[in-house]
Design a protein around this motif. Structure first.
Motif, PDB file in Angstrom:
ATOM      1  N   ASP A  69      97.569  64.244  51.821  1.00  0.00           N
ATOM      2  CA  ASP A  69      98.908  64.225  52.387  1.00  0.00           C
ATOM      3  C   ASP A  69      99.687  65.288  51.617  1.00  0.00           C
ATOM      4  OD1 ASP A  69      98.175  62.102  53.999  1.00  0.00           O
ATOM      5  OD2 ASP A  69      98.491  60.594  52.179  1.00  0.00           O
ATOM      6  N   GLU A  70      99.326  66.273  50.960  1.00  0.00           N
ATOM      7  CA  GLU A  70     100.022  67.227  50.276  1.00  0.00           C
ATOM      8  C   GLU A  70      99.638  68.603  51.049  1.00  0.00           C
ATOM      9  OE1 GLU A  70      99.489  67.312  45.946  1.00  0.00           O
ATOM     10  OE2 GLU A  70     100.201  65.321  45.608  1.00  0.00           O
ATOM     11  N   GLU A  71     100.812  69.171  51.114  1.00  0.00           N
ATOM     12  CA  GLU A  71     100.522  70.845  51.752  1.00  0.00           C
ATOM     13  C   GLU A  71     100.408  71.877  50.816  1.00  0.00           C
ATOM     14  OE1 GLU A  71     104.081  71.570  54.173  1.00  0.00           O
ATOM     15  OE2 GLU A  71     103.876  69.545  55.527  1.00  0.00           O
TER      16      GLU A  71
END
Length: 501
Positions: free
Chosen positions: A444-446
């Motif tokens: 869920d982190e770019e």
């Protein structure tokens, strides 16, 4: 002492990188009394440049953030008597141009009767040869202790170094063996736990350097062109030599770092091309290193007929994962063939000398990474050393993303807070890709948690100084912008567990 002399150094660690200024601060412990090192302890964070900002971490979590009224080179964090609340693994960092530096060295505070082990490392290499002064650096947590060096198989310490103002000592080593170091806080005190063992080898000649042409082991040039070869040694401050066969090639050379040199070859120096090697020797010594692996330069005057290049299977769009053969056919036998990958920079994929008139270049498990325009050339290795024009280009396009990488942790179970977590990302990138960027991403982190540039098909991605905030699921991917931009899909996720979280 036997085996060499002791060299004292200050508390700041010296960088081994000559091209980049070291910004990482140094962290050490100072005891009010070394007779009772854990009774009243202060941690000192020493910056590389004057700064008003210091931050102290324990087990990966911020403990204290300080902004001083005036910039300083160091700041002290009093811990007092060590308790269960203050035991742990410490690091610090300092301010740098409105940003933060990287984290300092790791400092272990145990409060236990047995002192934590120091860190032993080699400078500049882990081997000795005649004339090379090799050193072992023992870095401990306490300032003002006495350092002890031991070689496996010896009953006595090989070296003893008092460091009244330092947190480390350097030992010159002249014999091969397995070494470890420890320290003691006072004469009657028991030595600390020993460091991890470091192996020092004895070699007849220094290890070979590497030689390349535009980052590759081979190149194709038009006759009359010039070329630059890069020779890189495993240590600095040496004398280099470029050779073609047994002939030494002299000419213009330049350097951007003490461990490497650029050899500039004009048309006369290139002659008819061939295999080149480089070597080095320590200044003032007669013994040369082993030769580098050869770099080959093929020179073509394009006077011979162009070869024919064909693909098998005969399709410009092969299925991913298949074997593709690129066949280069010439009018006669006894020639040297090169397969060239076209692009912003023409890169030689491989060089072959078949017995017949056709050279077969294999591309295994093709993917989008292999998509390019290819051509081939051949040269005669006998006088008058003529060469062909390039073949007509052959386009190869493979659809879809490159193969997914595999991610796996290099340790089992939960990571102890304050330690590093290492996850290996493995790809199937072929050698035609000069540089690949591996990225580790948390679910869920770019933005990547960490990334690494490499020319290898795998990378060890390190999460430094893990704390509870690092727990979670991670995946990796790889990408490149040259010779054709691509990015892989994410690997299957791996859960990182942090003890106590």
């Amino acid at each position: 002492m036997r085996g060499g002399e002791v060299i004292h150094r200050g508390p700041a660690l010296t960088s081994t990188c000559h091209a980049v200024f070291e910004t990482r601060p140094n962290l050490w412990a100072e005891a009010e009394s070394l007779l009772e090192p854990w009774a009243n302890l202060t941690l000192t964070c020493q910056a590389r440049l004057m700064t008003p900002d210091f931050e102290l971490f324990k087990d990966g979590v911020t403990q204290e953030l300080v902004h001083l009224d005036l910039p300083a080179m160091e700041h002290q964090f009093p811990l007092g008597a060590v308790t269960s609340d203050t035991r742990g693994l410490y690091r610090c960092r300092s301010g740098l141009n409105s940003r933060w530096t990287q984290l300092s060295n790791l400092l272990e505070v145990t409060g236990a009767e047995s002192l934590p082990p120091p860190l032993l490392s080699t400078e500049p290499v882990s081997w000795i040869t005649p004339g090379l002064k090799m050193k072992l650096l023992c870095h401990g947590g306490f300032r003002g202790v006495t350092f002890l060096l031991r070689r496996e198989g010896d009953d006595q310490f090989l070296g003893v170094a008092e460091a009244p103002k330092d947190a480390e000592a350097t030992f010159s080593v002249h014999q091969p063996g397995n070494y470890s170091c420890s320290y003691r806080t006072h004469e009657a005190g028991a030595p600390s736990e020993p460091s991890a063992t470091v192996t020092v080898e004895e070699l007849e000649a220094p290890l070979p350097p590497t030689l390349s042409f535009q980052g590759e082991s081979a190149g194709v040039l038009p006759r009359g062109a010039s070329a630059t070869l890069l020779c890189v040694a495993p240590l600095s401050g040496v004398e280099f030599q470029l050779r073609r066969g047994e002939e030494e090639l002299r000419g213009p050379r330049s350097s951007t770092s003490p461990d490497r040199i650029f050899f500039d070859l004009n048309a006369a120096a290139l002659g008819n091309g061939g295999l080149y090697t480089c070597r080095y020797r320590l200044r003032g010594e007669q013994t040369w290193s082993s030769d580098s692996a050869p770099a080959e330069l093929l020179l073509s005057d394009e006077t011979l007929p162009a070869p024919e290049l064909s693909a098998h299977p005969a399709t410009p769009h092969p299925a991913p994962g298949t074997l593709v053969q690129l066949r280069c056919r010439a009018p006669r036998a006894g020639l040297r063939f090169a397969l060239v990958r076209e692009g912003a920079e023409r890169r030689v994929h491989r060089v072959l000398s078949p017995a017949g008139t056709e050279a077969t270049f294999e591309l295994r498990d093709v993917s989008v990474v292999d998509s390019a325009n290819y051509s081939c050339v051949y040269v005669d290795t006998a006088p008058p050393f003529e060469g062909s024009a390039p073949s007509a280009p052959l386009e190869l396009r493979v659809d879809g993303p490159p193969p997914r990488p595999r991610l796996r942790p290099l340790s089992h179970g939960a990571v102890v807070p304050g330690h590093d977590a290492v996850l290996r990302c493995e790809s199937q990138v072929p050698s035609v890709v000069p540089t690949v960027i591996f990225e580790l991403l948390r679910a869920d982190e770019e933005e990547p948690s960490t990334k690494l540039w490499t020319s290898h098909p795998s990378a060890d991605l390190v999460l430094t100084y893990v704390g509870p905030q690092h727990a979670g699921n991670y995946s990796c991917r790889y990408r490149s912008w040259s010779p054709k931009p691509f990015v892989s899909e994410l690997s299957d996720p791996v859960e990182l567990q942090v003890a106590g979280s």
